[in-house]
Motif scaffolding. Structure first.
Motif, mmCIF file in Angstrom:
data_model
loop_
_atom_site.group_PDB
_atom_site.id
_atom_site.type_symbol
_atom_site.label_atom_id
_atom_site.label_comp_id
_atom_site.label_asym_id
_atom_site.label_seq_id
_atom_site.Cartn_x
_atom_site.Cartn_y
_atom_site.Cartn_z
ATOM 1 N N ASP A 26 2.675 7.429 29.530
ATOM 2 C CA ASP A 26 2.628 8.018 30.856
ATOM 3 C C ASP A 26 3.759 7.493 31.740
ATOM 4 O O ASP A 26 4.703 6.848 31.275
ATOM 5 C CB ASP A 26 1.268 7.762 31.497
ATOM 6 N N ARG A 27 3.650 7.790 33.042
ATOM 7 C CA ARG A 27 4.696 7.397 33.989
ATOM 8 C C ARG A 27 4.917 5.886 34.003
ATOM 9 O O ARG A 27 6.055 5.417 34.056
ATOM 10 C CB ARG A 27 4.313 7.894 35.393
ATOM 11 N N TRP A 28 3.838 5.103 33.928
ATOM 12 C CA TRP A 28 3.970 3.650 33.938
ATOM 13 C C TRP A 28 4.759 3.174 32.724
ATOM 14 O O TRP A 28 5.621 2.290 32.831
ATOM 15 C CB TRP A 28 2.590 2.992 33.964
ATOM 16 N N GLY A 51 5.275 -3.619 40.447
ATOM 17 C CA GLY A 51 4.033 -3.739 41.195
ATOM 18 C C GLY A 51 2.862 -3.204 40.397
ATOM 19 O O GLY A 51 2.884 -3.149 39.169
ATOM 20 N N GLY A 52 1.809 -2.788 41.089
ATOM 21 C CA GLY A 52 0.639 -2.238 40.420
ATOM 22 C C GLY A 52 -0.279 -3.316 39.876
ATOM 23 O O GLY A 52 -0.017 -4.522 39.996
ATOM 24 N N ALA A 53 -1.362 -2.873 39.258
ATOM 25 C CA ALA A 53 -2.352 -3.792 38.697
ATOM 26 C C ALA A 53 -1.803 -4.475 37.452
ATOM 27 O O ALA A 53 -1.170 -3.835 36.609
ATOM 28 C CB ALA A 53 -3.634 -3.030 38.352
ATOM 29 N N SER A 58 -0.285 -4.677 31.551
ATOM 30 C CA SER A 58 -0.611 -5.269 30.255
ATOM 31 C C SER A 58 -0.950 -4.200 29.214
ATOM 32 O O SER A 58 -0.465 -4.240 28.076
ATOM 33 C CB SER A 58 -1.770 -6.248 30.405
ATOM 34 N N SER A 59 -1.774 -3.223 29.612
ATOM 35 C CA SER A 59 -2.179 -2.194 28.657
ATOM 36 C C SER A 59 -0.994 -1.324 28.231
ATOM 37 O O SER A 59 -0.883 -0.931 27.071
ATOM 38 C CB SER A 59 -3.284 -1.324 29.247
ATOM 39 N N LEU A 61 2.245 -2.248 28.180
ATOM 40 C CA LEU A 61 3.098 -3.055 27.309
ATOM 41 C C LEU A 61 2.535 -3.087 25.893
ATOM 42 O O LEU A 61 3.276 -2.957 24.907
ATOM 43 C CB LEU A 61 3.224 -4.472 27.864
ATOM 44 N N GLN A 62 1.219 -3.231 25.777
ATOM 45 C CA GLN A 62 0.589 -3.250 24.458
ATOM 46 C C GLN A 62 0.761 -1.911 23.752
ATOM 47 O O GLN A 62 1.024 -1.865 22.542
ATOM 48 C CB GLN A 62 -0.892 -3.590 24.599
ATOM 49 N N ALA A 63 0.638 -0.807 24.510
ATOM 50 C CA ALA A 63 0.800 0.519 23.905
ATOM 51 C C ALA A 63 2.232 0.723 23.406
ATOM 52 O O ALA A 63 2.455 1.275 22.326
ATOM 53 C CB ALA A 63 0.435 1.601 24.916
ATOM 54 N N LEU A 64 3.210 0.276 24.180
ATOM 55 C CA LEU A 64 4.604 0.407 23.762
ATOM 56 C C LEU A 64 4.888 -0.463 22.541
ATOM 57 O O LEU A 64 5.716 -0.096 21.687
ATOM 58 C CB LEU A 64 5.532 0.045 24.917
ATOM 59 N N GLU A 65 4.197 -1.589 22.423
ATOM 60 C CA GLU A 65 4.292 -2.395 21.197
ATOM 61 C C GLU A 65 3.721 -1.631 20.003
ATOM 62 O O GLU A 65 4.328 -1.593 18.925
ATOM 63 C CB GLU A 65 3.516 -3.697 21.373
ATOM 64 N N ARG A 66 2.553 -1.032 20.176
ATOM 65 C CA ARG A 66 1.912 -0.294 19.072
ATOM 66 C C ARG A 66 2.799 0.840 18.577
ATOM 67 O O ARG A 66 2.809 1.146 17.375
ATOM 68 C CB ARG A 66 0.554 0.266 19.516
ATOM 69 N N HIS A 67 3.528 1.463 19.484
ATOM 70 C CA HIS A 67 4.392 2.578 19.110
ATOM 71 C C HIS A 67 5.780 2.119 18.664
ATOM 72 O O HIS A 67 6.645 2.947 18.397
ATOM 73 C CB HIS A 67 4.513 3.558 20.277
ATOM 74 N N GLY A 68 5.967 0.810 18.554
ATOM 75 C CA GLY A 68 7.211 0.293 17.999
ATOM 76 C C GLY A 68 8.413 0.400 18.916
ATOM 77 O O GLY A 68 9.551 0.332 18.458
ATOM 78 N N ILE A 69 8.173 0.541 20.230
ATOM 79 C CA ILE A 69 9.269 0.671 21.194
ATOM 80 C C ILE A 69 9.640 -0.692 21.773
ATOM 81 O O ILE A 69 10.819 -0.967 22.032
ATOM 82 C CB ILE A 69 8.879 1.670 22.295
ATOM 83 N N LEU A 70 8.655 -1.561 21.967
ATOM 84 C CA LEU A 70 8.875 -2.933 22.392
ATOM 85 C C LEU A 70 8.313 -3.886 21.348
ATOM 86 O O LEU A 70 7.404 -3.530 20.587
ATOM 87 C CB LEU A 70 8.185 -3.209 23.734
ATOM 88 N N GLU A 71 8.870 -5.082 21.326
ATOM 89 C CA GLU A 71 8.309 -6.145 20.488
ATOM 90 C C GLU A 71 8.342 -7.443 21.262
ATOM 91 O O GLU A 71 9.198 -7.652 22.133
ATOM 92 C CB GLU A 71 9.086 -6.274 19.181
ATOM 93 N N LYS A 72 7.384 -8.333 20.953
ATOM 94 C CA LYS A 72 7.330 -9.632 21.616
ATOM 95 C C LYS A 72 8.077 -10.665 20.783
ATOM 96 O O LYS A 72 7.929 -10.724 19.562
ATOM 97 C CB LYS A 72 5.876 -10.065 21.829
#
Length: 313
Positions: A26-28, A51-53, A58-59, A61-72
């Motif tokens: 989504d937009r976030w 900003g924002g909650a 957190s959610s 960032l985790q989704a972008l990790e699951r989709h292989g776009i970000l990694e920690k």
């Protein structure tokens, strides 16, 4: 009978663009990817900029990790703390991101943090990105491309997302950023069917399986934002079709890069749903070039000046 807790789905035409939007979220999520390209790596950096909650951040960032776009990865200066970095899949979104920023600059709807100046270090000049055919070197536009059904054509199920009522642009706020289009699935779908010659309300509703009130809302948003215009095609009763304005047509190059990205990283085993061909006769093979020297844009060769004025290399 499906269980009460089972996720709802809807049938829509298969689309590589849909797969891309599913991965980006989504937009976030799009704003997080933007900030990753602008140098943010730590959770607190993302939170300070967006900003924002914290739970929302957190959610996503985790989704972008699951989709292989970000990694920690461990942060180089902070011991056990982790940082978020773009993967090769994420870095390959650079073409679509710089086109998104360029569209905002051309139409005066750049986001608060989006870059507004692009300097190609190879030629040393300020420029705007543009999409050209890799075969003939000419600009790729909706009118210069044609399509035929591909081997992966058909229908697919997509999860039904909760749709929030959108704030309508008014005379004092006549803007709709590209991140808003991509971050709202229905808006993105309503735009995408234009590429296939679907212009009338009932045709869009039947193809997308979209409720009439949601479709009316998204069409009004796109019209107020100057992306669609209404044209009367029947007087009694009055009926309208929706056509893209010049501003709307300028979205197409970005859609091409998103499609290329999806067909590189999110391939359907059956093949592409659609095959696109440029007017020169070549199958879709596009590149993002500098508007000044026409050279291929590489991330390392582009200096960005974001909205707050500092330069990022």
């Amino acid at each position: 009978m499906a269980s009460q807790g089972a996720p709802k789905t809807r049938l829509v035409p298969k689309s590589s663009l849909n797969r891309a939007l599913n991965a980006l979220g989504d937009r976030w999520s799009l704003l997080i990817v933007q900030e990753a390209f602008l140098g943010a790596t730590r959770f607190e950096e993302f939170h300070e900029r967006l900003g924002g909650a914290r739970s929302t951040l957190s959610s996503r960032l985790q989704a972008l990790e699951r989709h292989g776009i970000l990694e920690k990865r461990p942060h180089k200066d902070e011991g056990a703390r982790m940082a978020y970095h773009l993967t090769p899949r994420g870095l390959d979104l650079f073409d679509s991101m710089i086109l998104m920023w360029g569209w905002g600059v051309r139409w005066g709807v750049a986001g608060r943090r989006a870059p507004t100046v692009f300097i190609h270090s190879v030629c040393g000049k300020p420029m705007l990105p543009e999409v050209r055919c890799s075969s003939c070197g000419e600009l790729m536009t909706l009118r210069s491309c044609s399509f035929v059904p591909g081997p992966g054509q058909g229908m697919e199920k997509l999860p039904v997302q909760r749709m929030h009522r959108k704030r309508q642009p008014t005379d004092t706020t006549p803007v709709l950023e590209l991140v808003d289009l991509l971050g709202d699935r229905w808006t993105g779908l309503v735009v995408s069917v234009q590429y296939f010659g679907i212009h009338r309300f009932d045709e869009m509703q039947n193809l997308l399986g979209i409720a009439s009130n949601i479709l009316t809302d998204r069409l009004r948003t796109l019209e107020n934002a100057g992306i669609f215009e209404r044209r009367l095609y029947e007087i009694t009763p009055p009926r309208y079709e929706y056509r893209m304005t010049k501003k709307g047509l300028d979205l197409y190059p970005h859609a091409l890069t998103m499609l290329n990205w999806a067909e590189t990283w999110l391939k359907d085993k059956a093949g592409p749903p659609v095959r696109i061909r440029h007017e020169c006769g070549a199958a879709l093979a596009s590149e993002v070039d500098c508007s000044c020297c026409k050279g291929r844009l590489k991330m390392a060769d582009v200096l960005l000046k974001p909205g707050k004025g500092h330069t990022i290399t």
